[in-house]
Design a protein around this motif. Structure first.
Motif, PDB file in Angstrom:
ATOM      1  N   ALA A  71       0.757  -1.267  -0.056  1.00  0.00           N
ATOM      2  CA  ALA A  71       0.017  -0.131   0.235  1.00  0.00           C
ATOM      3  C   ALA A  71       0.683   1.434  -0.062  1.00  0.00           C
ATOM      4  O   ALA A  71       0.426   2.374  -0.343  1.00  0.00           O
ATOM      5  CB  ALA A  71      -0.973  -0.143   1.281  1.00  0.00           C
ATOM      6  N   TYR A  72       2.064   1.173   0.443  1.00  0.00           N
ATOM      7  CA  TYR A  72       2.924   2.311   0.487  1.00  0.00           C
ATOM      8  C   TYR A  72       4.301   2.263   0.057  1.00  0.00           C
ATOM      9  O   TYR A  72       4.820   0.872  -0.049  1.00  0.00           O
ATOM     10  CB  TYR A  72       2.978   2.635   2.080  1.00  0.00           C
ATOM     11  CG  TYR A  72       1.551   3.019   2.833  1.00  0.00           C
ATOM     12  CD1 TYR A  72       1.153   4.261   2.879  1.00  0.00           C
ATOM     13  CD2 TYR A  72       1.129   2.047   3.423  1.00  0.00           C
ATOM     14  CE1 TYR A  72      -0.135   4.295   3.397  1.00  0.00           C
ATOM     15  CE2 TYR A  72       0.050   2.120   4.236  1.00  0.00           C
ATOM     16  CZ  TYR A  72      -0.811   3.244   4.140  1.00  0.00           C
ATOM     17  OH  TYR A  72      -1.984   3.447   4.779  1.00  0.00           O
ATOM     18  N   ARG A  73       4.626   3.328  -0.259  1.00  0.00           N
ATOM     19  CA  ARG A  73       6.339   3.082  -0.772  1.00  0.00           C
ATOM     20  C   ARG A  73       7.469   3.194   0.228  1.00  0.00           C
ATOM     21  O   ARG A  73       7.456   4.138   0.762  1.00  0.00           O
ATOM     22  CB  ARG A  73       6.629   4.246  -1.931  1.00  0.00           C
ATOM     23  CG  ARG A  73       5.748   4.047  -3.189  1.00  0.00           C
ATOM     24  CD  ARG A  73       6.134   5.353  -4.185  1.00  0.00           C
ATOM     25  NE  ARG A  73       7.511   5.341  -4.444  1.00  0.00           N
ATOM     26  CZ  ARG A  73       8.211   6.229  -5.126  1.00  0.00           C
ATOM     27  NH1 ARG A  73       7.207   7.274  -5.153  1.00  0.00           N
ATOM     28  NH2 ARG A  73       9.295   6.078  -5.533  1.00  0.00           N
ATOM     29  N   ILE A  74       7.489   2.210   0.712  1.00  0.00           N
ATOM     30  CA  ILE A  74       8.476   2.081   2.006  1.00  0.00           C
ATOM     31  C   ILE A  74       9.635   2.133   1.685  1.00  0.00           C
ATOM     32  O   ILE A  74      10.210   1.236   1.015  1.00  0.00           O
ATOM     33  CB  ILE A  74       8.076   0.900   2.711  1.00  0.00           C
ATOM     34  CG1 ILE A  74       6.663   0.818   3.327  1.00  0.00           C
ATOM     35  CG2 ILE A  74       8.977   0.794   4.210  1.00  0.00           C
ATOM     36  CD1 ILE A  74       6.164   2.075   4.015  1.00  0.00           C
ATOM     37  N   GLU A  75      10.308   3.217   2.142  1.00  0.00           N
ATOM     38  CA  GLU A  75      11.891   3.193   1.837  1.00  0.00           C
ATOM     39  C   GLU A  75      12.801   2.819   2.838  1.00  0.00           C
ATOM     40  O   GLU A  75      13.862   2.556   2.648  1.00  0.00           O
ATOM     41  CB  GLU A  75      12.262   4.874   1.632  1.00  0.00           C
ATOM     42  CG  GLU A  75      13.603   5.133   1.276  1.00  0.00           C
ATOM     43  CD  GLU A  75      13.885   6.785   0.991  1.00  0.00           C
ATOM     44  OE1 GLU A  75      14.744   7.179   0.178  1.00  0.00           O
ATOM     45  OE2 GLU A  75      13.408   7.286   1.850  1.00  0.00           O
ATOM     46  N   SER A  76      12.315   3.149   4.295  1.00  0.00           N
ATOM     47  CA  SER A  76      13.223   2.628   5.533  1.00  0.00           C
ATOM     48  C   SER A  76      12.192   2.208   6.418  1.00  0.00           C
ATOM     49  O   SER A  76      10.918   2.425   6.366  1.00  0.00           O
ATOM     50  CB  SER A  76      13.914   3.953   5.878  1.00  0.00           C
ATOM     51  OG  SER A  76      12.930   5.103   6.178  1.00  0.00           O
ATOM     52  N   VAL A  77      12.787   1.211   7.328  1.00  0.00           N
ATOM     53  CA  VAL A  77      11.830   0.715   8.399  1.00  0.00           C
ATOM     54  C   VAL A  77      12.723   1.016   9.925  1.00  0.00           C
ATOM     55  O   VAL A  77      13.942   0.926   9.823  1.00  0.00           O
ATOM     56  CB  VAL A  77      12.026  -0.779   8.244  1.00  0.00           C
ATOM     57  CG1 VAL A  77      11.259  -1.625   9.368  1.00  0.00           C
ATOM     58  CG2 VAL A  77      11.141  -1.262   6.990  1.00  0.00           C
ATOM     59  N   VAL A  78      11.801   1.455  10.680  1.00  0.00           N
ATOM     60  CA  VAL A  78      12.324   1.681  12.065  1.00  0.00           C
ATOM     61  C   VAL A  78      11.562   0.590  12.769  1.00  0.00           C
ATOM     62  O   VAL A  78      10.202   0.882  12.913  1.00  0.00           O
ATOM     63  CB  VAL A  78      12.183   2.979  12.776  1.00  0.00           C
ATOM     64  CG1 VAL A  78      12.599   3.060  14.086  1.00  0.00           C
ATOM     65  CG2 VAL A  78      12.627   3.839  11.742  1.00  0.00           C
ATOM     66  N   HIS A  79      12.151  -0.502  13.585  1.00  0.00           N
ATOM     67  CA  HIS A  79      11.484  -1.746  14.174  1.00  0.00           C
ATOM     68  C   HIS A  79      11.437  -1.520  15.645  1.00  0.00           C
ATOM     69  O   HIS A  79      12.584  -1.838  16.346  1.00  0.00           O
ATOM     70  CB  HIS A  79      12.097  -3.040  13.512  1.00  0.00           C
ATOM     71  CG  HIS A  79      11.404  -4.056  14.237  1.00  0.00           C
ATOM     72  ND1 HIS A  79      10.086  -4.020  14.587  1.00  0.00           N
ATOM     73  CD2 HIS A  79      12.069  -5.285  14.386  1.00  0.00           C
ATOM     74  CE1 HIS A  79      10.129  -5.373  15.219  1.00  0.00           C
ATOM     75  NE2 HIS A  79      10.996  -6.363  15.143  1.00  0.00           N
ATOM     76  N   PHE A  80      10.282  -1.273  16.135  1.00  0.00           N
ATOM     77  CA  PHE A  80      10.374  -1.274  17.831  1.00  0.00           C
ATOM     78  C   PHE A  80       9.648  -2.283  18.238  1.00  0.00           C
ATOM     79  O   PHE A  80       9.602  -2.870  19.358  1.00  0.00           O
ATOM     80  CB  PHE A  80       9.443   0.221  18.156  1.00  0.00           C
ATOM     81  CG  PHE A  80      10.305   1.327  17.959  1.00  0.00           C
ATOM     82  CD1 PHE A  80      11.381   1.792  18.888  1.00  0.00           C
ATOM     83  CD2 PHE A  80      10.061   2.322  17.051  1.00  0.00           C
ATOM     84  CE1 PHE A  80      12.003   2.876  18.724  1.00  0.00           C
ATOM     85  CE2 PHE A  80      10.551   3.400  16.717  1.00  0.00           C
ATOM     86  CZ  PHE A  80      11.725   3.614  17.603  1.00  0.00           C
ATOM     87  N   ALA A  81       8.611  -2.741  17.604  1.00  0.00           N
ATOM     88  CA  ALA A  81       7.514  -3.860  18.032  1.00  0.00           C
ATOM     89  C   ALA A  81       8.068  -4.834  18.470  1.00  0.00           C
ATOM     90  O   ALA A  81       8.752  -5.739  17.966  1.00  0.00           O
ATOM     91  CB  ALA A  81       6.618  -4.030  16.891  1.00  0.00           C
ATOM     92  N   ALA A  82       7.969  -4.901  20.041  1.00  0.00           N
ATOM     93  CA  ALA A  82       8.558  -6.089  20.519  1.00  0.00           C
ATOM     94  C   ALA A  82       7.889  -6.162  22.171  1.00  0.00           C
ATOM     95  O   ALA A  82       7.517  -5.121  22.753  1.00  0.00           O
ATOM     96  CB  ALA A  82       9.966  -6.200  21.039  1.00  0.00           C
ATOM     97  N   HIS A  83       7.849  -7.311  22.785  1.00  0.00           N
ATOM     98  CA  HIS A  83       7.607  -7.216  24.262  1.00  0.00           C
ATOM     99  C   HIS A  83       8.998  -7.076  24.979  1.00  0.00           C
ATOM    100  O   HIS A  83      10.058  -7.331  24.461  1.00  0.00           O
ATOM    101  CB  HIS A  83       7.309  -8.840  24.808  1.00  0.00           C
ATOM    102  CG  HIS A  83       5.862  -9.223  23.929  1.00  0.00           C
ATOM    103  ND1 HIS A  83       4.842  -8.448  23.981  1.00  0.00           N
ATOM    104  CD2 HIS A  83       5.512 -10.464  23.769  1.00  0.00           C
ATOM    105  CE1 HIS A  83       3.862  -9.098  23.185  1.00  0.00           C
ATOM    106  NE2 HIS A  83       4.321 -10.354  23.126  1.00  0.00           N
ATOM    107  N   LYS A  84       8.809  -6.075  25.971  1.00  0.00           N
ATOM    108  CA  LYS A  84      10.080  -5.577  26.603  1.00  0.00           C
ATOM    109  C   LYS A  84      10.231  -5.595  27.813  1.00  0.00           C
ATOM    110  O   LYS A  84      11.104  -4.689  28.559  1.00  0.00           O
ATOM    111  CB  LYS A  84       9.996  -3.896  26.091  1.00  0.00           C
ATOM    112  CG  LYS A  84       8.798  -3.162  26.496  1.00  0.00           C
ATOM    113  CD  LYS A  84       8.866  -1.957  26.064  1.00  0.00           C
ATOM    114  CE  LYS A  84       7.869  -1.096  26.827  1.00  0.00           C
ATOM    115  NZ  LYS A  84       8.256   0.524  26.298  1.00  0.00           N
ATOM    116  N   SER A  85       9.537  -6.435  28.861  1.00  0.00           N
ATOM    117  CA  SER A  85       9.644  -6.582  30.102  1.00  0.00           C
ATOM    118  C   SER A  85      10.677  -7.618  30.775  1.00  0.00           C
ATOM    119  O   SER A  85      10.427  -8.874  30.549  1.00  0.00           O
ATOM    120  CB  SER A  85       8.257  -6.576  30.759  1.00  0.00           C
ATOM    121  OG  SER A  85       8.564  -7.145  32.214  1.00  0.00           O
TER     122      SER A  85
END
Length: 335
Positions: A71-85
């Motif tokens: 759907a989008y022209r993704i040029e870069s990715v910033v990946h935060f999504a995670a469980h973190k405790s």
């Protein structure tokens, strides 16, 4: 061209989205809202643009990720999504390995197929475990002592190998303890459910929603017996992600950077600064240590200063003042 931010409705993710938008980036957020509040989206749009794209979904689900890339022209990715405790990961290791590894594998595969140029990974200082020497540099051996830390180092290794085998460059940011909020007070850290981060719990006590703050361990070999950490303002951290997206890696396929202040601070010093920011006493009780917690850790960030031209600019008092502005303003709005 657009930057995809997974976990962009979370604490560090939302502040990075605000910084990206302020710098002129188009942003698409992918978040399943398992550790974020949906009402944050409206607040974030008020800071950025009403056209901010938000997709609700799991970053580990390939069909969802493919739909976003289509759907989008993704040029870069910033990946935060995670469980973190850390303590939660000790209790539920399989859940952490499944979620954190699958999201990274799925995103990396989609990004390589779409010839994305830059992938920024949200890692953590927990990968160092209990360091033999301080401050911690990027060359400090990685010996994580919790399943959460293990997932981060495993994802780093996956992404490093993917970068070496493809044309995608990967920047991995090992950051220390995020604190604070956007200076407007419009967005900040207020996770649903129990507050697992130290400052979130302290501020809930200051706001009157918790009776007292529990300090896990008062017998560490530190100047006041409480654990030492390197606290960094979330807006400095957001700026670090902007620098990572723009960094010139040359021929290197990947690079690791510590993001912190380099200033060691004890838990009791944080409580004192929070009391000053909130202008009220914060009752606390020292209880037993938690599994997986470390006695001391702080960063050497000289590599980031040299190669990213980045350094933290905000001190502890500003972190706590901004954090309190958000928490107290949210409390006022709810009442």
């Amino acid at each position: 061209m657009t930057t995809l931010v997974t976990g962009g409705a979370g604490y560090v993710g939302s502040h990075t989205v605000a910084a990206l938008a302020a710098a002129g980036h188009d942003v698409v957020i992918l978040d399943d809202f398992s550790n974020a509040r949906r009402d944050l989206v409206g607040a974030l749009r008020s800071l950025t643009t009403q056209k901010l794209e938000v997709v609700e979904g799991d970053a580990g689900d390939r069909a969802t990720v493919d739909a976003v890339f289509d759907a989008y022209r993704i040029e870069s990715v910033v990946h935060f999504a995670a469980h973190k405790s850390v303590p939660e990961s000790v209790a539920e290791p399989l859940r952490y390995f499944r979620n954190n590894l699958m999201s990274t594998l799925t995103l990396a595969a989609a990004a390589v197929e779409r010839q994305v140029g830059r992938f920024v990974f949200s890692s953590s200082a927990v990968v160092y475990g209990t360091p033999a020497a301080l401050p911690v540099t990027e060359e400090t051996p990685t010996e994580p002592e919790s399943p959460y830390g293990a997932t981060k180092i495993m994802c780093e290794r996956v992404l490093s190998d993917v970068a070496s085998a493809s044309g995608m460059q990967v920047v991995m940011l090992r950051y220390f303890n995020p604190v604070g909020a956007h200076p407007t007070g419009i967005i900040g850290e207020d996770p649903p459910g129990e507050a697992t981060n130290l400052v979130s719990a302290v501020m809930r006590v200051a706001a009157g929603t918790l009776d007292k703050f529990e300090i896990f361990g008062g017998d560490y070999p530190t100047r006041d017996g409480t654990a030492i950490r390197d606290y960094i303002h979330v807006m400095d951290l957001a700026d670090g992600h902007l620098a990572a997206l723009a960094a010139n890696l040359g021929e290197r396929p990947s690079r690791i950077f510590n993001l912190g202040t380099g200033v060691p601070t004890t838990v009791l010093e944080v409580v004192a600064a929070a009391s000053e920011a909130a202008q009220r006493a914060i009752p606390f009780e020292i209880v037993a240590r938690r599994p997986g917690d470390l006695g001391a850790s702080w960063a050497d960030c000289s590599r980031a200063a040299r190669e990213l031209e980045w350094q933290a600019r905000r001190g502890l008092n500003e972190m706590l003042e901004d954090h309190w502005r958000f928490v107290s303003g949210r409390s006022d709005r709810q009442h």
